[in-house]
Design an enzyme around this catalytic site. Structure first.
Site, PDB file in Angstrom:
ATOM      1  N   SER A  29       0.827  -1.210   0.000  1.00 55.95           N
ATOM      2  CA  SER A  29       0.000   0.000   0.000  1.00 55.95           C
ATOM      3  C   SER A  29       0.859   1.257   0.000  1.00 55.95           C
ATOM      4  CB  SER A  29      -0.914  -0.001   1.233  1.00 55.95           C
ATOM      5  OG  SER A  29      -0.159  -0.202   2.415  1.00 55.95           O
ATOM      6  N   ASN A 116      -2.111  -2.639  13.291  1.00 55.60           N
ATOM      7  CA  ASN A 116      -3.564  -2.459  13.248  1.00 55.60           C
ATOM      8  C   ASN A 116      -4.013  -1.197  13.979  1.00 55.60           C
ATOM      9  OD1 ASN A 116      -3.449  -4.829  11.906  1.00 55.60           O
ATOM     10  ND2 ASN A 116      -4.426  -6.077  13.502  1.00 55.60           N
ATOM     11  N   THR A 161     -40.020  25.688  -9.855  1.00 58.12           N
ATOM     12  CA  THR A 161     -40.280  24.312  -9.420  1.00 58.12           C
ATOM     13  C   THR A 161     -40.479  23.547 -10.724  1.00 58.12           C
ATOM     14  OG1 THR A 161     -42.665  24.639  -9.331  1.00 58.12           O
ATOM     15  CG2 THR A 161     -41.464  24.990  -7.266  1.00 58.12           C
ATOM     16  N   HIS A 162     -40.105  22.308 -10.743  1.00 55.94           N
ATOM     17  CA  HIS A 162     -40.152  21.502 -11.980  1.00 55.94           C
ATOM     18  C   HIS A 162     -39.390  22.170 -13.116  1.00 55.94           C
ATOM     19  CE1 HIS A 162     -43.541  19.396 -10.012  1.00 55.94           C
ATOM     20  NE2 HIS A 162     -43.900  20.619  -9.636  1.00 55.94           N
ATOM     21  N   SER A 283     -13.777  27.319 -27.050  1.00 57.74           N
ATOM     22  CA  SER A 283     -13.830  26.097 -27.843  1.00 57.74           C
ATOM     23  C   SER A 283     -12.741  26.181 -28.896  1.00 57.74           C
ATOM     24  CB  SER A 283     -15.201  25.979 -28.505  1.00 57.74           C
ATOM     25  OG  SER A 283     -15.104  25.156 -29.643  1.00 57.74           O
ATOM     26  N   LYS A 289     -17.881  30.473 -28.484  1.00 59.65           N
ATOM     27  CA  LYS A 289     -18.268  29.767 -27.260  1.00 59.65           C
ATOM     28  C   LYS A 289     -17.417  30.116 -26.044  1.00 59.65           C
ATOM     29  CE  LYS A 289     -20.205  25.890 -27.079  1.00 59.65           C
ATOM     30  NZ  LYS A 289     -20.333  24.439 -27.030  1.00 59.65           N
ATOM     31  N   ASN A 291     -17.219  28.172 -22.456  1.00 57.68           N
ATOM     32  CA  ASN A 291     -17.784  27.004 -21.774  1.00 57.68           C
ATOM     33  C   ASN A 291     -17.547  27.029 -20.266  1.00 57.68           C
ATOM     34  OD1 ASN A 291     -18.605  25.969 -24.249  1.00 57.68           O
ATOM     35  ND2 ASN A 291     -16.622  24.985 -24.591  1.00 57.68           N
ATOM     36  N   GLU A 296     -18.847  22.319 -14.889  1.00 59.14           N
ATOM     37  CA  GLU A 296     -19.127  20.960 -15.384  1.00 59.14           C
ATOM     38  C   GLU A 296     -18.271  19.938 -14.657  1.00 59.14           C
ATOM     39  OE1 GLU A 296     -20.300  21.266 -19.982  1.00 59.14           O
ATOM     40  OE2 GLU A 296     -18.443  22.254 -19.487  1.00 59.14           O
ATOM     41  N   TYR A 323      -9.779  -6.620  12.457  1.00 59.04           N
ATOM     42  CA  TYR A 323      -9.099  -6.143  11.252  1.00 59.04           C
ATOM     43  C   TYR A 323      -9.060  -7.207  10.164  1.00 59.04           C
ATOM     44  CZ  TYR A 323      -5.441  -4.404   8.161  1.00 59.04           C
ATOM     45  OH  TYR A 323      -4.751  -3.983   7.063  1.00 59.04           O
ATOM     46  N   GLN A 328      -7.429  -2.087   4.053  1.00 58.79           N
ATOM     47  CA  GLN A 328      -6.391  -1.290   3.409  1.00 58.79           C
ATOM     48  C   GLN A 328      -6.985  -0.482   2.245  1.00 58.79           C
ATOM     49  OE1 GLN A 328      -2.240  -2.691   3.185  1.00 58.79           O
ATOM     50  NE2 GLN A 328      -2.640  -2.982   1.023  1.00 58.79           N
ATOM     51  N   LYS A 331      -8.031   3.723   2.161  1.00 57.74           N
ATOM     52  CA  LYS A 331      -7.247   4.953   2.033  1.00 57.74           C
ATOM     53  C   LYS A 331      -7.394   5.675   0.714  1.00 57.74           C
ATOM     54  CE  LYS A 331      -4.144   2.798   5.116  1.00 57.74           C
ATOM     55  NZ  LYS A 331      -5.085   1.650   5.015  1.00 57.74           N
TER      56      LYS A 331
HETATM   57  N1  ARG Z   1      -1.152  -1.400   5.360  1.00 59.23           N
HETATM   58  C1  ARG Z   1      -2.100  -1.911   6.286  1.00 59.23           C
HETATM   59  C2  ARG Z   1      -3.441  -1.215   6.129  1.00 59.23           C
HETATM   60  O1  ARG Z   1      -3.505  -0.213   5.536  1.00 59.23           O
HETATM   61  C3  ARG Z   1      -1.594  -1.698   7.684  1.00 59.23           C
HETATM   62  C4  ARG Z   1      -2.117  -2.663   8.662  1.00 59.23           C
HETATM   63  C5  ARG Z   1      -1.580  -4.009   8.408  1.00 59.23           C
HETATM   64  N2  ARG Z   1      -1.995  -4.923   9.395  1.00 59.23           N
HETATM   65  C6  ARG Z   1      -1.923  -6.256   9.224  1.00 59.23           C
HETATM   66  N3  ARG Z   1      -2.365  -6.981  10.205  1.00 59.23           N
HETATM   67  N4  ARG Z   1      -1.450  -6.774   8.163  1.00 59.23           N
HETATM   68  O2  ARG Z   1      -4.447  -1.691   6.559  1.00 59.23           O
END
Ligand code: ARG
Length: 466
Positions: A29, A116, A161-162, A283, A289, A291, A296, A323, A328, A331
């Site tokens: 990751s 974790n 409205t509408h 454009s 034009k 835009n 948008e 967990y 993962q 993120k």
């Molecule tokens: N890179 C992991 C995550 O984002 C970190 C936690 C990893 N924990 C594990 N038990 N493998 O979740």
């Protein structure tokens, strides 16, 4: 050998070195969680200080650890840090470099901790910071709207409205509707900050630890209100991230509706607003034009932000406690939604601030479509004592007559109106003009310029305290 090669060709694809390379690619990751470096280092320093203070590690080791971590922070910020996919994630990249820098003492940092709780606290800190950024951006957008609302408290435009002209309103009133929406977004952000302001650090892998740690101390050091009260929950929930994404999706939806209005308003057919050159493009083929690309894109990016919310909800919905590596996947959703929302808010604030409002076009349109028909009906009720249903009927006939004569309601002759109801007097014209129509709507939260100004004053005061 040839067997292995054959199967590898089937599922190996570009991974020349076989299963290990595929595992590394799916597992790592670091390409995205490096964004958490500052939070990770902050968390580790706080953890090490607590370990020293509780006597779990020595003060000398802690000093080395903190010094090493600060060096790593500098390296990452200077762009000289070498991230490695083999080391999976930000936590292990930092820890491995710490070992290079300070030797065996580095190994003591991970006492009474797991990745974790580490990742849970890192992401919380990141999301909390982002919430403050969003709050500031929202305040900027609300301030921009308050300026426009004050300036246009008495500018009439059609209310719809509408998507059909319904009753005249003021542009200031319309702006204030967005002030209300974005203020609720702001209050949602503040509520979410309150709820996420707890520390999962010290939950360790899932069950807590037998070391005499002080979770209150680390929480406080990280600027979090208190430690979370259940170690299983600490490492397994991501509702703070979901809440952020939900807020982002709602806010994006508000921005998208506004974007849609700006797009419509800036067509030559409407001509209500003109976007500044800095927020529109030409454009390559049609010279005439201009835009509304930025609007948008705000509308388009809303799909992406909402997609991230749905994506993470689905990741989480099947997860047994605690967990699992599925998490993962939280993120990239959070990071991309945050970056996208920040940009959308900035672009929209710029557009609202810079756009030119064509008050004449708004006024013209406000009078079209028999928009003061309700005012006529109300007048009949108020002045002649007609029941509303009957007034509605009389007004309907007046509209039909205006349609037949191809004139606006306020251009009908008094005789015309009297032929429909003999009680009508010249006084009726005082409500048929759009300016008077809006002026009369003084009910709380109504569109009258006096009421709009009142609401502007209220929000200006409230925003100053927010
Ligand atoms: N890179 C992991 C995550 O984002 C970190 C936690 C990893 N924990 C594990 N038990 N493998 O979740």
């Amino acid at each position: 050998m040839s067997d292995k090669k054959a199967s590898n060709q089937m599922w190996g694809g570009r991974f020349a070195s076989g299963p290990a390379a595929i595992m590394e690619a799916i597992n790592a990751s670091i390409s995205f969680d490096r964004k958490l470096y500052a939070q990770d280092i902050r968390g580790s320093i706080a953890h090490s200080e607590m370990l020293a203070q509780t006597g779990i590690i020595s003060a000398a080791d802690q000093e080395k650890i903190a010094h090493g971590l600060n060096t790593i922070l500098t390296e990452i910020e200077a762009g000289t840090f070498e991230f490695s996919t083999r080391l999976e994630d930000i936590h292990m990249n930092v820890e491995a470099r710490l070992a290079e820098l300070i030797g065996p003492a580095a190994g003591r940092l991970h006492t009474a901790r797991s990745r974790n709780d580490q990742v849970a606290v890192d992401l919380r800190l990141w999301v909390k910071d982002e919430c403050f950024r969003v709050a500031e951006a929202l305040k900027g957008l609300i301030a921009a709207f308050l300026e426009r609302a004050e300036e246009h408290a008495a500018t009439v435009m059609p209310g719809f409205t509408h998507m059909q002209a319904a009753q005249p309103v003021t542009f200031g009133h319309h702006c204030m509707a967005y002030v209300e929406m974005f203020s609720r977004d702001l209050s949602r952000v503040r509520d979410a900050i309150e709820r996420m302001d707890e520390s999962p650090l010290g939950a360790a892998a899932l069950a807590g630890t037998s070391f005499p740690i002080d979770r209150h101390q680390t929480a406080k050091a990280l600027g979090l209100r208190e430690p979370m009260r259940n170690s299983l929950d600490s490492v397994s929930d991501r509702d703070f991230a979901l809440e952020f994404l939900a807020i982002a999706a709602i806010c994006a939806t508000h921005l998208s509706r506004l974007a849609e209005e700006i797009i419509i308003w800036s067509t030559p057919q409407f001509g209500f607003v003109r976007l500044s050159d800095s927020f529109s493009t030409g454009s390559s083929i049609m010279p005439q034009k201009k835009n509304p690309d930025a609007a948008e894109l705000v509308r388009g990016k809303t799909g992406r932000v909402t997609g991230h919310l749905v994506g993470l909800l689905i990741v989480m919905k099947g997860m047994p406690l605690t967990y699992g590596k599925d998490m993962q996947e939280d993120k990239e959703s959070v990071f991309d939604a945050a970056e996208t929302l920040d940009l959308m808010l900035a672009a929209m604030t710029g557009m609202v601030r810079d756009m030119t409002v064509n008050t004449a076009a708004m006024k013209r349109a406000a009078g079209a479509g028999y928009s003061t028909a309700t005012d006529l009906a109300d007048w009949l009720v108020r002045t002649l004592g007609l029941p509303f249903r009957e007034a509605h009927h009389v007004t309907g006939r007046a509209v039909a007559l205006a349609e037949e004569k191809k004139v606006r309601l306020d251009r009908l002759l008094l005789e015309d109106l009297q032929s429909i109801h003999p009680g009508i007097t010249a006084d009726v014209f005082s409500v048929l003009a759009v300016q008077n129509s809006v002026k009369s709507r003084t009910s709380f939260g109504g569109t009258a310029p006096s009421e709009v100004r009142k609401q502007v004053r209220y929000w200006k005061k409230r925003l100053a305290k927010a």
